[in-house]
Design a protein around this motif. Structure first.
Motif, PDB file in Angstrom:
ATOM      1  N   MET A   1       0.818  -1.188   0.000  1.00 44.88           N
ATOM      2  CA  MET A   1       0.000   0.000   0.000  1.00 44.88           C
ATOM      3  C   MET A   1       0.873   1.268   0.000  1.00 44.88           C
ATOM      4  SD  MET A   1      -2.920   1.146   2.609  1.00 44.88           S
ATOM      5  CE  MET A   1      -3.117   2.841   2.969  1.00 44.88           C
ATOM      6  N   LEU A   2       1.920   1.257   0.825  1.00 46.94           N
ATOM      7  CA  LEU A   2       2.805   2.427   0.864  1.00 46.94           C
ATOM      8  C   LEU A   2       3.514   2.627  -0.463  1.00 46.94           C
ATOM      9  CD1 LEU A   2       4.330   2.177   4.456  1.00 46.94           C
ATOM     10  CD2 LEU A   2       2.502   3.679   3.645  1.00 46.94           C
ATOM     11  N   ASN A   3       3.886   1.528  -1.117  1.00 44.82           N
ATOM     12  CA  ASN A   3       4.517   1.644  -2.435  1.00 44.82           C
ATOM     13  C   ASN A   3       3.570   2.292  -3.437  1.00 44.82           C
ATOM     14  OD1 ASN A   3       6.957   0.530  -1.648  1.00 44.82           O
ATOM     15  ND2 ASN A   3       6.357  -1.545  -2.205  1.00 44.82           N
ATOM     16  N   LYS A   4       2.292   1.887  -3.389  1.00 44.03           N
ATOM     17  CA  LYS A   4       1.302   2.470  -4.311  1.00 44.03           C
ATOM     18  C   LYS A   4       1.090   3.955  -4.016  1.00 44.03           C
ATOM     19  CE  LYS A   4      -1.620  -1.278  -5.835  1.00 44.03           C
ATOM     20  NZ  LYS A   4      -2.987  -1.787  -5.918  1.00 44.03           N
ATOM     21  N   LEU A   5       1.048   4.283  -2.734  1.00 40.90           N
ATOM     22  CA  LEU A   5       0.859   5.677  -2.337  1.00 40.90           C
ATOM     23  C   LEU A   5       2.035   6.531  -2.800  1.00 40.90           C
ATOM     24  CD1 LEU A   5      -1.094   7.510  -0.803  1.00 40.90           C
ATOM     25  CD2 LEU A   5       0.102   6.894   1.291  1.00 40.90           C
ATOM     26  N   SER A   6       3.246   6.038  -2.592  1.00 36.89           N
ATOM     27  CA  SER A   6       4.444   6.753  -3.036  1.00 36.89           C
ATOM     28  C   SER A   6       4.459   6.884  -4.559  1.00 36.89           C
ATOM     29  CB  SER A   6       5.695   6.021  -2.549  1.00 36.89           C
ATOM     30  OG  SER A   6       6.849   6.658  -3.023  1.00 36.89           O
ATOM     31  N   SER A   7       4.166   5.789  -5.249  1.00 33.87           N
ATOM     32  CA  SER A   7       4.130   5.815  -6.720  1.00 33.87           C
ATOM     33  C   SER A   7       3.064   6.769  -7.230  1.00 33.87           C
ATOM     34  CB  SER A   7       3.873   4.418  -7.269  1.00 33.87           C
ATOM     35  OG  SER A   7       4.936   3.569  -6.960  1.00 33.87           O
ATOM     36  N   GLY A   8       1.908   6.772  -6.583  1.00 37.42           N
ATOM     37  CA  GLY A   8       0.833   7.685  -6.971  1.00 37.42           C
ATOM     38  C   GLY A   8       1.251   9.135  -6.827  1.00 37.42           C
ATOM     39  N   MET A   9       1.949   9.433  -5.739  1.00 40.08           N
ATOM     40  CA  MET A   9       2.434  10.799  -5.539  1.00 40.08           C
ATOM     41  C   MET A   9       3.455  11.161  -6.617  1.00 40.08           C
ATOM     42  SD  MET A   9       2.104  13.559  -3.782  1.00 40.08           S
ATOM     43  CE  MET A   9       1.481  13.336  -2.153  1.00 40.08           C
ATOM     44  N   HIS A  10       4.315  10.205  -6.971  1.00 40.80           N
ATOM     45  CA  HIS A  10       5.292  10.462  -8.039  1.00 40.80           C
ATOM     46  C   HIS A  10       4.584  10.694  -9.376  1.00 40.80           C
ATOM     47  CE1 HIS A  10       9.184  10.048  -6.163  1.00 40.80           C
ATOM     48  NE2 HIS A  10       8.749   8.996  -5.485  1.00 40.80           N
ATOM     49  N   SER A  11       3.525   9.945  -9.623  1.00 47.47           N
ATOM     50  CA  SER A  11       2.858  10.046 -10.923  1.00 47.47           C
ATOM     51  C   SER A  11       2.173  11.396 -11.138  1.00 47.47           C
ATOM     52  CB  SER A  11       1.857   8.900 -11.116  1.00 47.47           C
ATOM     53  OG  SER A  11       0.752   9.054 -10.263  1.00 47.47           O
ATOM     54  N   ILE A  12       1.743  12.045 -10.057  1.00 46.16           N
ATOM     55  CA  ILE A  12       1.089  13.352 -10.219  1.00 46.16           C
ATOM     56  C   ILE A  12       2.062  14.516 -10.077  1.00 46.16           C
ATOM     57  CG2 ILE A  12      -1.157  12.502  -9.429  1.00 46.16           C
ATOM     58  CD1 ILE A  12      -0.600  14.136  -6.798  1.00 46.16           C
ATOM     59  N   SER A  13       3.307  14.215  -9.719  1.00 45.59           N
ATOM     60  CA  SER A  13       4.280  15.271  -9.437  1.00 45.59           C
ATOM     61  C   SER A  13       5.093  15.628 -10.675  1.00 45.59           C
ATOM     62  CB  SER A  13       5.215  14.825  -8.311  1.00 45.59           C
ATOM     63  OG  SER A  13       4.470  14.576  -7.144  1.00 45.59           O
ATOM     64  N   ASN A  14       4.841  16.816 -11.148  1.00 40.94           N
ATOM     65  CA  ASN A  14       5.616  17.354 -12.269  1.00 40.94           C
ATOM     66  C   ASN A  14       5.780  18.853 -12.036  1.00 40.94           C
ATOM     67  OD1 ASN A  14       3.234  18.702 -13.206  1.00 40.94           O
ATOM     68  ND2 ASN A  14       2.599  16.829 -14.238  1.00 40.94           N
TER      69      ASN A  14
END
Length: 188
Positions: A1-14
């Motif tokens: 779950m934490l990996n998905k949360l971190s990845s999700g934050m990376h995916s919206i961060s530009n």
């Protein structure tokens, strides 16, 4: 779950979300926080607030509740479920986006440092725990709320560790990023 949360934050961060979250954070700092601080001072009568303290005991929390009076406690609770729901979201998005964006440029995608974007998320979560538990204590006052009255202080302390830690992570990432940017410009 934490990996998905971190990845999700990376995916919206530009770059665009970094600028947008910076503008949102700056708006809060410039216009909203001073007004909220003034209101908090007025309702507390100078007794302080659990939100701005690093540590307090259950007895000190009840002393704050007493000093607020019935109207002040109601205003405190209302503020926790309006402003203090939006503020943790604002700083969590700002810090999470900037940490994600900076660290993505500095480290490989599978590097442990990529998970540093979770630090502000934990700060925001503990802020919401603090708001909820302090509101319950305030709402029930003068009836005591054993265990929760002590947990509120733990939530506050933990929130501050993660929020301040987030700013440290952010600044470290920023300094490393600037260093590498300058280094690349000199070697190019």
């Amino acid at each position: 779950m934490l990996n998905k949360l971190s990845s999700g934050m990376h995916s919206i961060s530009n770059g665009w979300t970094a600028v947008l979250t910076l503008a949102l954070f700056a708006a809060f700092i410039i216009w909203i926080l001073p007004n909220q601080a003034e209101q908090a001072e007025a309702i507390s009568g100078g007794a302080g607030s659990p939100d701005s303290s690093f540590y307090y005991s259950a007895a000190e929390l009840y002393a704050m509740a007493e000093a607020y009076g019935p109207e002040g406690r109601q205003a405190y609770i209302r503020s926790r479920f309006t402003f203090d729901v939006v503020w943790p979201l604002a700083y969590t998005l700002f810090l999470g986006t900037w940490i994600s964006w900076a660290f993505r440029k500095l480290h490989a995608a599978d590097a442990l440092w990529q998970k540093a974007n979770l630090v502000p998320i934990f700060g925001g979560i503990f802020d919401l725990f603090e708001n909820s538990s302090a509101s319950i204590v305030m709402a029930r006052y003068p009836i005591t709320t054993p265990i929760l009255d002590s947990l509120t202080a733990v939530f506050t302390m933990t929130k501050w560790v993660f929020v301040r830690g987030s700013f440290i992570v952010f600044l470290v990432g920023l300094l490393i990023g600037v260093f590498f940017w300058v280094y690349r410009r000199k070697t190019a």
